[in-house]
Design a protein around this motif. Structure first.
Motif, mmCIF file in Angstrom:
data_model
loop_
_atom_site.group_PDB
_atom_site.id
_atom_site.type_symbol
_atom_site.label_atom_id
_atom_site.label_comp_id
_atom_site.label_asym_id
_atom_site.label_seq_id
_atom_site.Cartn_x
_atom_site.Cartn_y
_atom_site.Cartn_z
ATOM 1 N N VAL A 68 113.059 65.047 -32.309
ATOM 2 C CA VAL A 68 112.734 65.329 -30.865
ATOM 3 C C VAL A 68 113.367 66.548 -30.291
ATOM 4 C CG1 VAL A 68 113.309 63.984 -28.513
ATOM 5 C CG2 VAL A 68 112.652 62.534 -30.594
ATOM 6 N N GLU A 69 114.641 66.895 -30.472
ATOM 7 C CA GLU A 69 115.225 67.867 -29.839
ATOM 8 C C GLU A 69 114.929 69.187 -30.250
ATOM 9 O OE1 GLU A 69 119.395 67.154 -30.262
ATOM 10 O OE2 GLU A 69 119.441 65.382 -28.967
ATOM 11 N N ARG A 70 114.150 69.369 -31.419
ATOM 12 C CA ARG A 70 113.795 70.506 -32.014
ATOM 13 C C ARG A 70 112.175 70.570 -32.209
ATOM 14 N NH1 ARG A 70 118.420 73.530 -34.319
ATOM 15 N NH2 ARG A 70 120.112 71.955 -34.572
ATOM 16 N N SER A 71 111.644 71.410 -31.347
ATOM 17 C CA SER A 71 110.155 71.634 -31.152
ATOM 18 C C SER A 71 109.543 71.808 -32.668
ATOM 19 C CB SER A 71 109.894 72.668 -29.921
ATOM 20 O OG SER A 71 110.323 73.797 -30.260
ATOM 21 N N TYR A 72 110.199 72.771 -33.448
ATOM 22 C CA TYR A 72 109.331 73.102 -34.520
ATOM 23 C C TYR A 72 109.352 71.891 -35.536
ATOM 24 C CZ TYR A 72 113.749 73.660 -37.337
ATOM 25 O OH TYR A 72 115.092 73.432 -37.898
ATOM 26 N N LEU A 73 110.578 70.926 -35.421
ATOM 27 C CA LEU A 73 110.433 69.741 -36.330
ATOM 28 C C LEU A 73 109.564 68.746 -35.861
ATOM 29 C CD1 LEU A 73 114.134 69.288 -36.824
ATOM 30 C CD2 LEU A 73 112.585 70.029 -38.341
ATOM 31 N N THR A 74 109.242 68.575 -34.533
ATOM 32 C CA THR A 74 108.384 67.765 -33.863
ATOM 33 C C THR A 74 106.923 68.390 -34.303
ATOM 34 O OG1 THR A 74 109.676 67.488 -31.859
ATOM 35 C CG2 THR A 74 107.284 66.885 -31.676
ATOM 36 N N ILE A 75 106.451 69.540 -34.246
ATOM 37 C CA ILE A 75 105.273 70.221 -34.732
ATOM 38 C C ILE A 75 105.253 69.949 -35.990
ATOM 39 C CG2 ILE A 75 104.318 72.493 -34.817
ATOM 40 C CD1 ILE A 75 105.628 73.319 -32.311
ATOM 41 N N GLY A 76 106.045 70.110 -36.965
ATOM 42 C CA GLY A 76 105.885 69.704 -38.468
ATOM 43 C C GLY A 76 105.519 68.461 -38.611
ATOM 44 N N LEU A 77 106.239 67.447 -37.987
ATOM 45 C CA LEU A 77 105.867 65.954 -38.267
ATOM 46 C C LEU A 77 104.323 65.678 -37.834
ATOM 47 C CD1 LEU A 77 106.817 63.097 -39.114
ATOM 48 C CD2 LEU A 77 107.615 62.982 -36.597
ATOM 49 N N ALA A 78 104.064 66.400 -36.628
ATOM 50 C CA ALA A 78 102.651 66.090 -36.220
ATOM 51 C C ALA A 78 101.605 66.610 -37.163
ATOM 52 C CB ALA A 78 102.474 66.962 -34.524
ATOM 53 N N ALA A 79 101.955 67.850 -37.827
ATOM 54 C CA ALA A 79 101.151 68.326 -38.821
ATOM 55 C C ALA A 79 100.982 67.532 -40.225
ATOM 56 C CB ALA A 79 101.800 69.638 -39.412
ATOM 57 N N LEU A 80 102.214 66.734 -40.511
ATOM 58 C CA LEU A 80 102.329 65.859 -41.583
ATOM 59 C C LEU A 80 101.369 64.587 -41.427
ATOM 60 C CD1 LEU A 80 103.104 65.148 -44.340
ATOM 61 C CD2 LEU A 80 105.246 64.174 -43.405
#
Length: 203
Positions: free
Chosen positions: A109-121
């Motif tokens: 939630v706090e790190r946008s690049y992780l949120t984006i990566g999860l959305a891609a997956l």
């Protein structure tokens, strides 16, 4: 003879797509990654997922440009390998933090690049789940093709995820961006031409 040739191509592609995983397993087994195996494994699986996704998108234009059949034959396999490496990328990252779900949720939630990566997956999940011939028959070819347009936002978000995380080399950042833009442009051009033809036939 043609069937044998296609089978040999599929076997060669399967072996090639397995090499990154075998290389990682080899490094772990020999102790080359024993000190801290997670960061290189996370990076390798993620980057190979991205590369295979781009390759999968490039196969249809290649087939149409060359009139070869084999790029279409291997497209499903390449896509499934890409989804597999993306899932492995996520699982290794989670294992690096001992599956501490609270921490992992906060980080995502706090790190946008992780949120984006999860959305891609997550976008890859319906693509992998509908990759079979039975799924195409159930959905219908038209609906299946529309669903698989999700490959473009999935690849776009994956690219953004790795660029924000600083995992690309400078050369790969540029090359992947150009390839993704070119493939999207090709798809949009075909979609626009098809729409114009339909409007001409059914004004």
């Amino acid at each position: 003879m043609r069937i044998l040739k296609r089978r040999l191509i599929k076997m060669a592609v399967f072996a090639a797509a397995s090499l990154p995983l075998l290389s990682l397993a080899h490094g772990v087994f020999l102790g080359a990654l024993a000190a801290d195996p997670y960061p290189p494994a996370i990076q390798a699986t993620g980057l190979w997922s991205m590369r295979l996704l781009l390759l999968g998108l490039a196969l249809t234009p290649l087939a149409r440009a060359t009139h070869w059949a084999w790029p279409i034959d291997i497209r499903r396999m390449i896509g499934l390998f890409a989804a597999f490496y993306a899932l492995l990328h996520l699982l290794i990252w989670m294992k690096d933090y001992d599956f501490d779900w609270g921490f992992l949720a906060r980080e995502t939630v706090e790190r946008s690049y992780l949120t984006i990566g999860l959305a891609a997956l997550l976008l890859l999940v319906p693509l992998a789940a509908t990759s079979t011939d039975a799924a195409v028959r159930r959905l219908g070819a038209r609906a299946w093709r529309k669903l698989h347009w999700l490959a473009f936002p999935a690849v776009g978000l994956g690219y953004l995820h790795f660029e924000m995380a600083g995992r690309f080399t400078r050369a790969e950042t540029l090359l992947d961006a150009l390839l993704l833009a070119g493939l999207l442009g090709w798809r949009l051009q075909r979609w626009a031409r098809r729409s114009l033809r339909l409007r001409a036939q059914y004004p």
